[in-house]
Enzyme design. Structure first.
Site, PDB file in Angstrom:
ATOM      1  CG  ASP A 255      -1.842   1.489   1.539  1.00 19.20           C
ATOM      2  OD1 ASP A 255      -1.842   1.999   0.115  1.00 19.20           O
ATOM      3  OD2 ASP A 255      -2.102   1.494   2.166  1.00 19.20           O
TER       4      ASP A 255
ATOM      5  CE  LYS B 275      -0.669   7.482  -3.161  1.00 16.13           C
ATOM      6  NZ  LYS B 275      -1.339   6.411  -2.233  1.00 16.13           N
TER       7      LYS B 275
ATOM      8  CD  GLU C 224      -5.007   4.022  -2.084  1.00 13.79           C
ATOM      9  OE1 GLU C 224      -5.814   4.881  -1.387  1.00 13.79           O
ATOM     10  OE2 GLU C 224      -3.722   4.611  -2.427  1.00 13.79           O
TER      11      GLU C 224
ATOM     12  CG  ASP D 208      -8.711   2.993   1.956  1.00 14.30           C
ATOM     13  OD1 ASP D 208      -8.733   3.906   3.224  1.00 14.30           O
ATOM     14  OD2 ASP D 208      -7.803   2.961   0.883  1.00 14.30           O
TER      15      ASP D 208
HETATM   16  N1  LIG Z   1      -6.594   7.760  15.212  1.00 14.36           N
HETATM   17  C1  LIG Z   1      -6.973   8.914  14.252  1.00 14.36           C
HETATM   18  N2  LIG Z   1      -7.874   9.615  14.109  1.00 14.36           N
HETATM   19  C2  LIG Z   1      -8.092  10.119  12.992  1.00 14.36           C
HETATM   20  N3  LIG Z   1      -7.013   9.724  12.119  1.00 14.36           N
HETATM   21  C3  LIG Z   1      -5.976   9.327  11.835  1.00 14.36           C
HETATM   22  C4  LIG Z   1      -5.521   8.107  13.769  1.00 14.36           C
HETATM   23  N4  LIG Z   1      -5.035   7.431  13.109  1.00 14.36           N
HETATM   24  C5  LIG Z   1      -4.282   8.056  11.983  1.00 14.36           C
HETATM   25  N5  LIG Z   1      -5.105   8.949  10.943  1.00 14.36           N
HETATM   26  C6  LIG Z   1      -4.694   9.200   9.629  1.00 14.36           C
HETATM   27  O1  LIG Z   1      -4.948   8.436   9.089  1.00 14.36           O
HETATM   28  C7  LIG Z   1      -3.718   9.628   7.868  1.00 14.36           C
HETATM   29  C8  LIG Z   1      -3.629   8.222   6.958  1.00 14.36           C
HETATM   30  O2  LIG Z   1      -4.479   7.111   6.566  1.00 14.36           O
HETATM   31  P1  LIG Z   1      -3.913   6.145   5.440  1.00 14.36           P
HETATM   32  O3  LIG Z   1      -2.335   5.415   6.047  1.00 14.36           O
HETATM   33  O4  LIG Z   1      -4.823   5.399   5.623  1.00 14.36           O
HETATM   34  O5  LIG Z   1      -3.312   7.302   4.712  1.00 14.36           O
HETATM   35  P2  LIG Z   1      -2.619   6.197   3.554  1.00 14.36           P
HETATM   36  O6  LIG Z   1      -2.228   5.405   2.171  1.00 14.36           O
HETATM   37  O7  LIG Z   1      -1.201   7.273   4.136  1.00 14.36           O
HETATM   38  O8  LIG Z   1      -2.714   7.910   2.580  1.00 14.36           O
HETATM   39  P3  LIG Z   1      -3.664   7.753   1.235  1.00 14.36           P
HETATM   40  O9  LIG Z   1      -4.561   6.098   0.985  1.00 14.36           O
HETATM   41  O10 LIG Z   1      -4.701   8.785   1.077  1.00 14.36           O
HETATM   42  O11 LIG Z   1      -2.829   7.633   0.078  1.00 14.36           O
HETATM   43  C9  LIG Z   1      -3.363  10.002   8.268  1.00 14.36           C
HETATM   44  O12 LIG Z   1      -3.865  11.144   8.190  1.00 14.36           O
HETATM   45  C10 LIG Z   1      -3.281  10.085   9.342  1.00 14.36           C
HETATM   46  O13 LIG Z   1      -2.884  11.121  10.689  1.00 14.36           O
END
Ligand SMILES: Nc1ncnc2c1ncn2[C@@H]1O[C@H](COP(=O)(O)OP(=O)(O)OP(=O)(O)O)[C@@H](O)[C@H]1O
Length: 508
Positions: A8, A69, A173, A199
Site C-alpha cells: 500500500d 506520491k 486501494e 477508504d
Molecule cells: N486515530 C486517528 N484519528 C484520526 N486520523 C487518524 C488516526 N490515525 C491515523 N489517522 C490519519 O490517517 C491518515 C493515514 O491514513 P492511511 O494510512 O490510510 O493513508 P495513506 O495510505 O497514507 O494515504 P492515501 O491512502 O490517501 O494515499 C493520516 O492523515 C493520519 O493522520
C-alpha cells in the site's frame, strides 16, 4: 525462491504485507510498526526512511521529502503540482517539464524525479519483506488511489522497476481492502451482495462499489475525492492555530517552514488523539522566535472546524453509487478502512448516510496491503485451484477514467467509458472535416471533461490518408485495446492497409 508481496503505497504512510501460512500479514518495520511513514530524508551520511525520516522533517525540512506520491506522473506545469509546491518546505524544480526534487545529499546537490524517490521507499519496503521471510522478493501487487490516471499508474510501475520489483498488478486501494475483507471472512460467492468500501486515507477518500453473487464478483465503480483526507483535516487545524498564534504574537507561522512543520506534526498528533479523547492539550514550545503555542482542542470544536470537509462525504458516496447504478438502500454491507476512518464523526456520518447501517471496520492501517498481498499470492500460483476459481470469479479492473479523442470543436469523444470493465476493446469510426486532407492528427485523452483540452493528454497519432478525398469520404477507425497493463490505440484507414499505433503502458 522469489515471493510476491503486497504494497500500500500511501501518501502519508505505506505498508507491506506478505502471504504466509494461508493468510496475508503485514511486515513489522524496524520501529516495531506495521506502517512506515512515506518519508525519505537525505543527510550528509546517507538516507533515512519512515519514522526516522519523519522525525527529521522539522529539523531539516528542505532535505526531508514527503507527499511525493502527489507529484508522480504529473507535469511540472500541472496546477496541482504548482499548488503543492507552494506548500512544500523542500525544493521542486522543473526538469524538462517534469517536477524534480532538489536535495543536499552526502555534501552534494542532487535532483531526483518523483519515481526515483518512490523507488527508494519501495526498495525499503521490499527489503523489510525480504528480511521477514528470508527470501528474495522480485514481484509485487501495488495499491494506488482510484483517481490515479494511466500515466500515474505507469509512473508507479517505473518506480517499482527501479526498485527491482516487477509489478504483477496495480489495484485500487479500496478494491484491495475489499478483497482482503471478503477473502479473510470467507464470504465470497455467498449469494447476492452489494458492498461499498470507503477508504479514508491521508490524501483522499477512495470508494469501490462491488456487486457479487454465486457466479461473479464485479467492481462496478471506483471513485476518489482527492480533497477529503487526513491531511485536509490537519490543514484545518494548522490554519486554526496559525491564526490564533498570529493574533497572540503578530507572527505568521506560514513564513517559517520549520515552525510550520512542527505545528503540522502537533496538529496531526492532536487529531489522532481526539479520536479517542473528548479534549486534548496542544503545546508547542518556542515555535517562532521564542514564542510557543499552548491551547486545547475539543472533539466538538474539531468537528465544527472540519464541518465543511465532512459535508463532502455524502456527495462522494453518491457519486460512487450512481456510477454503479445503486442507491444506499441497495447496499448490503458498508466497509470502512484507512487511518481517518478512526474519526468518530466519520463513523457516525457513514452510518447516517446508509440509514443507520453500522459499517464494518476493517484494519485501518493494513487492509489495503493485505488485500494486495492476497492478490499477489493468487497471481503467482495460477495452477492452484482456489486461485483459478478466484481469477474466473472476480473482475476487479475497471477503467479509472474515460479514454477518447479530441474531435471537431475540441470536444472529447469518449471511446472507452469510465468504469468500463477491462480488458476491453472498443472503437469508433470517424471521417475528415476538410477537403483533400493528406493526413489526420488524432489526439488522445483521459478524463471526463467535455472539452478534450481539460483532460489529460496521452499522446497523438498521425495517420496518412492515401490519395486525397473530399471531406466526409475517408473512413477512419480508432480502436482502443485496454488491459490492466497497457493501452493500445490503433487508427486505421478503413479498406486500406494504412494504420498507425500508439502503445502506452499503465494499468487499471
Ligand atoms: N486515530 C486517528 N484519528 C484520526 N486520523 C487518524 C488516526 N490515525 C491515523 N489517522 C490519519 O490517517 C491518515 C493515514 O491514513 P492511511 O494510512 O490510510 O493513508 P495513506 O495510505 O497514507 O494515504 P492515501 O491512502 O490517501 O494515499 C493520516 O492523515 C493520519 O493522520
Amino acid at each position: 525462491m522469489s515471493r510476491a508481496i503486497g504494497i500500500d503505497l500511501g501518501s502519508s504512510s505505506s505498508c507491506v504485507s506478505i502471504w504466509r501460512n494461508g493468510q496475508a500479514e503485514p511486515v513489522i518495520n524496524d520501529w516495531g510498526n506495521t506502517v512506515t511513514p512515506s518519508y525519505v530524508s537525505f543527510t550528509d551520511k546517507g538516507r533515512l526512511f519512515g519514522d526516522a525520516a519523519k522525525y527529521r522533517a522539522s529539523i531539516h525540512p528542505s532535505n526531508t521529502i514527503y507527499n511525493f506520491k502527489s507529484l508522480l506522473g504529473r507535469k511540472f506545469s500541472d496546477s496541482k503540482v504548482q499548488s503543492l509546491i507552494s506548500q512544500l518546505p523542500y525544493q521542486v524544480v522543473d526538469r524538462g517539464g517534469i517536477p524534480s526534487i532538489r536535495v543536499d545529499y552526502r555534501g552534494e546537490r542532487k535532483e531526483y524525479i518523483p519515481q526515483e524517490i518512490v523507488a527508494m521507499l519501495l526498495l525499503r519496503l521490499k527489503e523489510l519483506a525480504e528480511l521477514e521471510q528470508g527470501t528474495e522478493v522480485s514481484q509485487a501487487v501495488i495499491a494506488v488511489p482510484s483517481f490515479f490516471t494511466f500515466v500515474q499508474r505507469e509512473a508507479v510501475r517505473d518506480a517499482a522497476q527501479i526498485a527491482g520489483l516487477h509489478t504483477l498488478k496495480i489495484v485500487n486501494e479500496a478494491t484491495a481492502a475489499a478483497v482482503h475483507h471478503l477473502i479473510s471472512n470467507g464470504v465470497l460467492g455467498q449469494g447476492q451482495k452489494n458492498i461499498i468500501v470507503l477508504d479514508f486515507g491521508a490524501a483522499s477518500l477512495d470508494t469501490s462499489v462491488i456487486v457479487m453473487d454465486e457466479r461473479a464478483l464485479e467492481v462496478k465503480a471506483t471513485t476518489s475525492n482527492p480533497k477529503l483526507g487526513g491531511t485536509h483535516f490537519d490543514d484545518v487545524l494548522v490554519a486554526h492555530f496559525a491564526s490564533m498564534f498570529k493574533s497572540l504574537h503578530q507572527k505568521d507561522i506560514y513564513g517559517y517552514p520549520r515552525a510550520l512543520q512542527r505545528l503540522r506534526h502537533a496538529c496531526e498528533r492532536a487529531k489522532t488523539r481526539l479520536s479517542f479523547a473528548s479534549q486534548i492539550p496542544l503545546e508547542v514550545d518556542t515555535l517562532v522566535e521564542g514564542d510557543g503555542l499552548y491551547s486545547i482542542m475539543t472533539q466538538t470544536r474539531f468537528e465544527d472546524l472540519c464541518g465543511k470537509l465532512f459535508e463532502q462525504v455524502a456527495p462522494s458516496v453518491e457519486r460512487a453509487l450512481s456510477g454503479a447504478n445503486l442507491n444506499p438502500r441497495q447496499i448490503h454491507e458498508v466497509v470502512i478502512t484507512g487511518g481517518s476512518s478512526r474519526i468518530p464523526a466519520i463513523k457516525s456520518l457513514v452510518k447516517r448516510i446508509f440509514d443507520g447501517k453500522t459499517p464494518s471496520i476493517v484494519d485501518p492501517d493494513c487492509s489495503v496491503a493485505n488485500g494486495a498481498a492476497t492478490l499477489a499470492a493468487i497471481l503467482t500460483s495460477p495452477a492452484n485451484v482456489e486461485s483459478r476459481r478466484f481469477n474466473e470469479y472476480a473482475r476487479l479492473d475497471i477503467a479509472p477514467h474515460g479514454l477518447g479523442v479530441a474531435t471537431s470543436g475540441g470536444l472529447m469523444t469518449t471511446i472507452v467509458p469510465r468504469f468500463a470493465q477491462i480488458p476491453i476493446e472498443s472503437f469508433v469510426d470517424f471521417t475528415t472535416v476538410q477537403d483533400f486532407q493528406p493526413s489526420i492528427v488524432i489526439r488522445l485523452y483521459e478524463g471526463e471533461h467535455s472539452q478534450a483540452k481539460d483532460n489529460l493528454f496521452l499522446g497523438r497519432l498521425v495517420l496518412l490518408l492515401g490519395h486525397p478525398q473530399p471531406r466526409g469520404f475517408p473512413r477512419i477507425r480508432i480502436a482502443f485495446t485496454v488491459d490492466s497493463a497497457q493501452i493500445v490505440v490503433t487508427a486505421n484507414l478503413i479498406g486500406t492497409e494504412e494504420s498507425t499505433t500508439l502503445t502506452s503502458t499503465g494499468g487499471g
